[in-house]
Design a protein around this motif. Structure first.
Motif, PDB file in Angstrom:
ATOM      1  N   VAL A 215      53.271  56.273  24.914  1.00 55.77           N
ATOM      2  CA  VAL A 215      53.705  54.911  24.927  1.00 55.77           C
ATOM      3  C   VAL A 215      52.485  54.100  24.249  1.00 55.77           C
ATOM      4  O   VAL A 215      51.415  54.445  24.657  1.00 55.77           O
ATOM      5  CB  VAL A 215      53.695  54.497  26.360  1.00 55.77           C
ATOM      6  CG1 VAL A 215      53.809  52.901  26.596  1.00 55.77           C
ATOM      7  CG2 VAL A 215      54.744  55.113  27.173  1.00 55.77           C
ATOM      8  N   LEU A 216      52.627  53.290  23.261  1.00 53.25           N
ATOM      9  CA  LEU A 216      51.340  52.815  22.488  1.00 53.25           C
ATOM     10  C   LEU A 216      52.014  51.230  22.406  1.00 53.25           C
ATOM     11  O   LEU A 216      52.901  50.877  21.739  1.00 53.25           O
ATOM     12  CB  LEU A 216      51.508  53.280  20.887  1.00 53.25           C
ATOM     13  CG  LEU A 216      50.392  52.860  20.209  1.00 53.25           C
ATOM     14  CD1 LEU A 216      49.073  53.125  20.644  1.00 53.25           C
ATOM     15  CD2 LEU A 216      50.657  53.558  18.767  1.00 53.25           C
ATOM     16  N   ALA A 217      50.805  50.567  22.734  1.00 56.56           N
ATOM     17  CA  ALA A 217      51.145  49.103  22.720  1.00 56.56           C
ATOM     18  C   ALA A 217      49.847  48.297  21.820  1.00 56.56           C
ATOM     19  O   ALA A 217      48.733  48.723  22.137  1.00 56.56           O
ATOM     20  CB  ALA A 217      51.273  48.607  24.191  1.00 56.56           C
ATOM     21  N   ARG A 218      50.350  47.311  21.304  1.00 54.98           N
ATOM     22  CA  ARG A 218      49.207  46.250  20.880  1.00 54.98           C
ATOM     23  C   ARG A 218      49.466  44.956  21.440  1.00 54.98           C
ATOM     24  O   ARG A 218      50.692  44.451  21.340  1.00 54.98           O
ATOM     25  CB  ARG A 218      49.158  46.203  19.405  1.00 54.98           C
ATOM     26  CG  ARG A 218      48.216  45.119  18.515  1.00 54.98           C
ATOM     27  CD  ARG A 218      48.343  44.972  17.507  1.00 54.98           C
ATOM     28  NE  ARG A 218      47.875  46.149  16.388  1.00 54.98           N
ATOM     29  CZ  ARG A 218      48.451  46.603  15.403  1.00 54.98           C
ATOM     30  NH1 ARG A 218      49.616  46.333  15.076  1.00 54.98           N
ATOM     31  NH2 ARG A 218      47.867  47.533  14.514  1.00 54.98           N
ATOM     32  N   CYS A 219      48.630  44.509  22.348  1.00 46.42           N
ATOM     33  CA  CYS A 219      48.808  43.140  22.811  1.00 46.42           C
ATOM     34  C   CYS A 219      47.672  42.520  22.516  1.00 46.42           C
ATOM     35  O   CYS A 219      46.383  42.662  23.199  1.00 46.42           O
ATOM     36  CB  CYS A 219      48.807  43.593  24.535  1.00 46.42           C
ATOM     37  SG  CYS A 219      50.244  44.218  25.095  1.00 46.42           S
ATOM     38  N   GLY A 220      47.858  41.275  21.853  1.00 48.18           N
ATOM     39  CA  GLY A 220      46.542  40.617  21.356  1.00 48.18           C
ATOM     40  C   GLY A 220      45.688  41.586  20.844  1.00 48.18           C
ATOM     41  O   GLY A 220      46.074  42.378  19.748  1.00 48.18           O
ATOM     42  N   GLY A 221      44.382  41.590  20.922  1.00 48.34           N
ATOM     43  CA  GLY A 221      43.532  42.585  20.210  1.00 48.34           C
ATOM     44  C   GLY A 221      43.490  43.961  21.126  1.00 48.34           C
ATOM     45  O   GLY A 221      42.573  44.657  20.717  1.00 48.34           O
ATOM     46  N   ASP A 222      44.218  44.086  22.104  1.00 48.72           N
ATOM     47  CA  ASP A 222      44.219  45.409  22.716  1.00 48.72           C
ATOM     48  C   ASP A 222      45.074  46.348  22.361  1.00 48.72           C
ATOM     49  O   ASP A 222      46.206  45.999  21.968  1.00 48.72           O
ATOM     50  CB  ASP A 222      44.202  45.056  24.239  1.00 48.72           C
ATOM     51  CG  ASP A 222      43.203  44.179  24.764  1.00 48.72           C
ATOM     52  OD1 ASP A 222      41.939  44.098  24.297  1.00 48.72           O
ATOM     53  OD2 ASP A 222      43.362  43.588  25.905  1.00 48.72           O
ATOM     54  N   VAL A 223      44.630  47.681  22.403  1.00 48.89           N
ATOM     55  CA  VAL A 223      45.494  48.722  21.984  1.00 48.89           C
ATOM     56  C   VAL A 223      45.474  49.430  23.239  1.00 48.89           C
ATOM     57  O   VAL A 223      44.537  49.947  24.071  1.00 48.89           O
ATOM     58  CB  VAL A 223      45.228  49.532  21.013  1.00 48.89           C
ATOM     59  CG1 VAL A 223      46.073  50.996  20.594  1.00 48.89           C
ATOM     60  CG2 VAL A 223      45.109  48.991  19.670  1.00 48.89           C
ATOM     61  N   ILE A 224      46.789  49.786  23.610  1.00 51.15           N
ATOM     62  CA  ILE A 224      46.975  50.558  25.198  1.00 51.15           C
ATOM     63  C   ILE A 224      47.712  51.848  24.621  1.00 51.15           C
ATOM     64  O   ILE A 224      48.702  51.809  23.907  1.00 51.15           O
ATOM     65  CB  ILE A 224      47.798  49.661  26.153  1.00 51.15           C
ATOM     66  CG1 ILE A 224      46.916  48.485  26.393  1.00 51.15           C
ATOM     67  CG2 ILE A 224      48.133  50.667  27.306  1.00 51.15           C
ATOM     68  CD1 ILE A 224      48.034  47.245  26.714  1.00 51.15           C
ATOM     69  N   LEU A 225      47.154  53.054  25.183  1.00 54.56           N
ATOM     70  CA  LEU A 225      47.646  54.190  24.843  1.00 54.56           C
ATOM     71  C   LEU A 225      48.050  55.029  26.132  1.00 54.56           C
ATOM     72  O   LEU A 225      47.060  55.261  26.961  1.00 54.56           O
ATOM     73  CB  LEU A 225      46.846  54.916  23.885  1.00 54.56           C
ATOM     74  CG  LEU A 225      47.216  56.481  23.471  1.00 54.56           C
ATOM     75  CD1 LEU A 225      48.607  56.515  22.871  1.00 54.56           C
ATOM     76  CD2 LEU A 225      46.081  57.201  22.855  1.00 54.56           C
TER      77      LEU A 225
ATOM     78  N   ALA B 197      52.714  40.796  20.753  1.00 54.21           N
ATOM     79  CA  ALA B 197      52.579  42.005  21.416  1.00 54.21           C
ATOM     80  C   ALA B 197      53.772  42.958  20.527  1.00 54.21           C
ATOM     81  O   ALA B 197      54.713  42.723  20.187  1.00 54.21           O
ATOM     82  CB  ALA B 197      52.762  42.201  22.773  1.00 54.21           C
ATOM     83  N   ALA B 198      53.529  44.297  20.581  1.00 49.89           N
ATOM     84  CA  ALA B 198      54.153  45.368  20.073  1.00 49.89           C
ATOM     85  C   ALA B 198      54.106  46.755  21.078  1.00 49.89           C
ATOM     86  O   ALA B 198      53.048  46.911  21.063  1.00 49.89           O
ATOM     87  CB  ALA B 198      54.163  45.698  18.383  1.00 49.89           C
ATOM     88  N   ILE B 199      55.192  47.204  21.156  1.00 51.15           N
ATOM     89  CA  ILE B 199      54.954  48.513  21.996  1.00 51.15           C
ATOM     90  C   ILE B 199      56.122  49.702  21.662  1.00 51.15           C
ATOM     91  O   ILE B 199      57.080  49.377  21.026  1.00 51.15           O
ATOM     92  CB  ILE B 199      55.448  48.070  23.626  1.00 51.15           C
ATOM     93  CG1 ILE B 199      54.549  46.762  24.045  1.00 51.15           C
ATOM     94  CG2 ILE B 199      55.528  49.398  24.398  1.00 51.15           C
ATOM     95  CD1 ILE B 199      55.448  46.236  25.087  1.00 51.15           C
ATOM     96  N   LEU B 200      55.551  50.805  21.265  1.00 47.98           N
ATOM     97  CA  LEU B 200      56.423  51.844  20.572  1.00 47.98           C
ATOM     98  C   LEU B 200      56.576  52.826  21.894  1.00 47.98           C
ATOM     99  O   LEU B 200      55.433  53.221  22.466  1.00 47.98           O
ATOM    100  CB  LEU B 200      55.585  52.545  19.888  1.00 47.98           C
ATOM    101  CG  LEU B 200      56.073  53.695  19.122  1.00 47.98           C
ATOM    102  CD1 LEU B 200      57.457  53.731  18.693  1.00 47.98           C
ATOM    103  CD2 LEU B 200      55.180  54.425  18.108  1.00 47.98           C
ATOM    104  N   LEU B 201      57.689  53.286  22.150  1.00 51.03           N
ATOM    105  CA  LEU B 201      57.803  54.351  23.003  1.00 51.03           C
ATOM    106  C   LEU B 201      58.443  55.418  22.224  1.00 51.03           C
ATOM    107  O   LEU B 201      59.379  55.221  21.513  1.00 51.03           O
ATOM    108  CB  LEU B 201      58.850  53.959  24.335  1.00 51.03           C
ATOM    109  CG  LEU B 201      58.712  52.621  24.969  1.00 51.03           C
ATOM    110  CD1 LEU B 201      59.773  52.580  25.890  1.00 51.03           C
ATOM    111  CD2 LEU B 201      57.411  52.847  25.922  1.00 51.03           C
ATOM    112  N   ALA B 202      57.986  56.743  22.544  1.00 55.12           N
ATOM    113  CA  ALA B 202      58.646  57.931  21.715  1.00 55.12           C
ATOM    114  C   ALA B 202      58.574  59.399  22.630  1.00 55.12           C
ATOM    115  O   ALA B 202      57.734  59.527  23.277  1.00 55.12           O
ATOM    116  CB  ALA B 202      57.886  58.181  20.281  1.00 55.12           C
ATOM    117  N   THR B 203      59.658  59.941  22.510  1.00 57.47           N
ATOM    118  CA  THR B 203      59.608  61.138  22.863  1.00 57.47           C
ATOM    119  C   THR B 203      58.996  62.230  22.451  1.00 57.47           C
ATOM    120  O   THR B 203      58.629  61.921  21.199  1.00 57.47           O
ATOM    121  CB  THR B 203      61.113  61.715  23.185  1.00 57.47           C
ATOM    122  OG1 THR B 203      61.908  61.809  22.009  1.00 57.47           O
ATOM    123  CG2 THR B 203      62.029  60.701  24.378  1.00 57.47           C
TER     124      THR B 203
END
Lengths: 217, 239
Positions: free
Chosen positions: B122-132, B168-174
């Motif tokens: 699960v990888l997200a870019r929200c504003g300036g933050d990257v969440i992994l 925001a952009a969020i990637l979900l991948a198996t």
């Protein structure tokens, strides 16, 4: 858009790590010669395993007088094999520590690798101080998650230590009464690993077919 | 307004064995929330395909209840997911239906919740933050936990952003995808997929991504592959 710009070009490795006893007693009864021939055949077989499955990587750690990484982890078809010679005492614990070090090294065995198979082969009593190596291989970190097998060669092998190495999978401790049976064990090992590379999930151990009728201890 | 894309394809190992795709994905958007879910049924379990589909539906069902209860902690949502999934697979057996699960849930005028149980990415870019969110590095490939295995909510990883502003952009991948991605190119892939395919009609986009996944370039790849993307280009109203 080319996906290969974003993906690794390396197949998932399936590591096979041999811990081979090359102490002086392996000279007797053609054991070291049988071990050399067996490993050579295994490498040749792994190198030609079809490429639809996982890529088999092999490392060989020897213990005889000293413990050392005789063959660093590499794809089976790139291993430059030179025969082992038997000498010295049996620092099995140090060899187990080297194997644990290798498994913990995420550069060499990345998280995407399939679970390693570690095979311990010995014909004698380990040198004192082996317990730390056993603990590292069986109770700590990533090493404890590896699949472990062992082969007791001849009547003088310390079966108790080998049993503790494979525990709780006690059905993965085998015996080779003589040099010929070392070959049989390696044929079995080669078949088991090749079966894993072709299975839907190479982490699942296939049912242990045993056409060589190996002795289980 | 959130947008979504995604696709799920059977991997070579299951194609060769004549077995179904054991991954699943789902996306939902309504007045209350936007949701994307992926699940990867564990290959060793006989009802893994049913388990992964049940996971997607359980998350969607649980999201309805949770999004209607502002301020409810994520733990309640996760418990509800387990309960609903267990009901859905009861006849098959939870142990025989085990599956990973990951989702992104954006509640309208509320929080964004990212959560993961088991492997994948699960990888997200929200504003300036990257969440992994991803499993610990001390694992090996294809070894994981999931619904039907986990016995403690602490096995979930999650990130709750109260009301993330802006794009925001969020990637979900198996893991069939996640394990083969170069770590430093994952955000680039997310951006490239949105740039190249984000404006396409959804069906066409899904087919195109499916074709790309079937032509996966990593040598010896075998797993099923599922990818879902949730993104928003504009800022929230009033921010």
């Amino acid at each position: 858009m080319q996906l290969k710009e974003f993906t690794t070009g390396a197949a998932r490795p399936l590591p096979v790590i041999l811990l081979a006893d090359v102490s002086g007693s392996m000279h007797a009864d053609g054991k070291i010669a049988a071990l050399n021939a067996s490993i050579r055949d295994m490498l040749a077989s792994f190198a030609t395993t079809d490429d639809q499955g996982a890529e088999i990587h092999v490392a060989i750690i020897t213990f005889g007088g000293t413990a050392e990484v005789q063959t660093p982890l590499a794809t089976a078809n790139t291993v430059q094999w030179t025969d082992l010679t038997a000498r010295g005492s049996t620092p099995m614990g140090k060899a187990m520590e080297l194997a644990a070090d290798l498994i913990e090294d995420r550069e060499k065995i990345p998280a995407r690798a399939y679970r390693p198979t570690v095979v311990l082969l010995s014909d004698g009593q380990p040198d004192p101080g082996w317990e730390n190596g056993l603990t590292r291989m069986t109770k700590e970190g990533r090493a404890q998650k590896a699949d472990r097998m062992a082969l007791a060669i001849g009547a003088d092998a310390d079966v108790d230590v080998l049993r503790r190495f494979v525990a709780p999978a006690t059905d993965r401790l085998f015996g080779a009464a003589d040099a010929r049976r070392i070959r049989d064990f390696f044929n079995f090992l080669t078949m088991s690993v090749a079966t894993r590379t072709r299975s839907v999930n190479p982490n699942e151990l296939p049912p242990m077919q045993d056409p060589y009728d190996l002795d289980r201890l | 307004m959130w947008q979504m894309m995604g696709s799920s394809v059977r991997g070579p190992a299951h194609r060769r064995a004549g077995q179904p795709n054991q991954d699943a994905w789902l996306s939902r958007q309504n007045r209350a929330f936007a949701l994307a879910v992926i699940a990867d049924g564990l290959g060793s379990r006989p009802h893994a395909a049913a388990g992964s589909r049940a996971a997607c539906r359980a998350v969607a069902e649980a999201a309805r209840a949770w999004s209607a209860a502002p301020g409810a902690p994520p733990d309640l949502l996760l418990r509800l997911i387990h309960a609903l999934w267990n009901i859905r697979v009861h006849a098959l057996g939870a142990g025989d239906s085990s599956t990973t699960c990951a989702f992104a849930l954006a509640v309208r005028d509320g929080p964004l919740l990212l959560a993961q149980l088991g492997d994948g990415l699960v990888l997200a870019r929200c504003g300036g933050d990257v969440i992994l969110l991803e499993p610990p590095a001390e694992r090996f490939g294809n070894t994981t936990t999931g619904l039907g295995i986990a016995t403690d909510l602490r096995e979930w990883r999650y990130h709750l952003a109260p009301r993330p502003p802006g794009p925001a952009a969020i990637l979900l991948a198996t893991d069939g995808i996640a394990d083969d991605l170069l770590p430093d190119r994952r955000l680039d892939l997310l951006d490239a997929l949105i740039d190249r395919h984000g404006s396409m009609p959804r069906g066409e986009c899904s087919r195109l991504i499916g074709s790309m996944l079937r032509a996966w370039p990593t040598p010896g790849h075998r797993d099923d592959k599922t990818l879902a993307i949730l993104w928003r280009t504009e800022a929230l109203e009033g921010q």
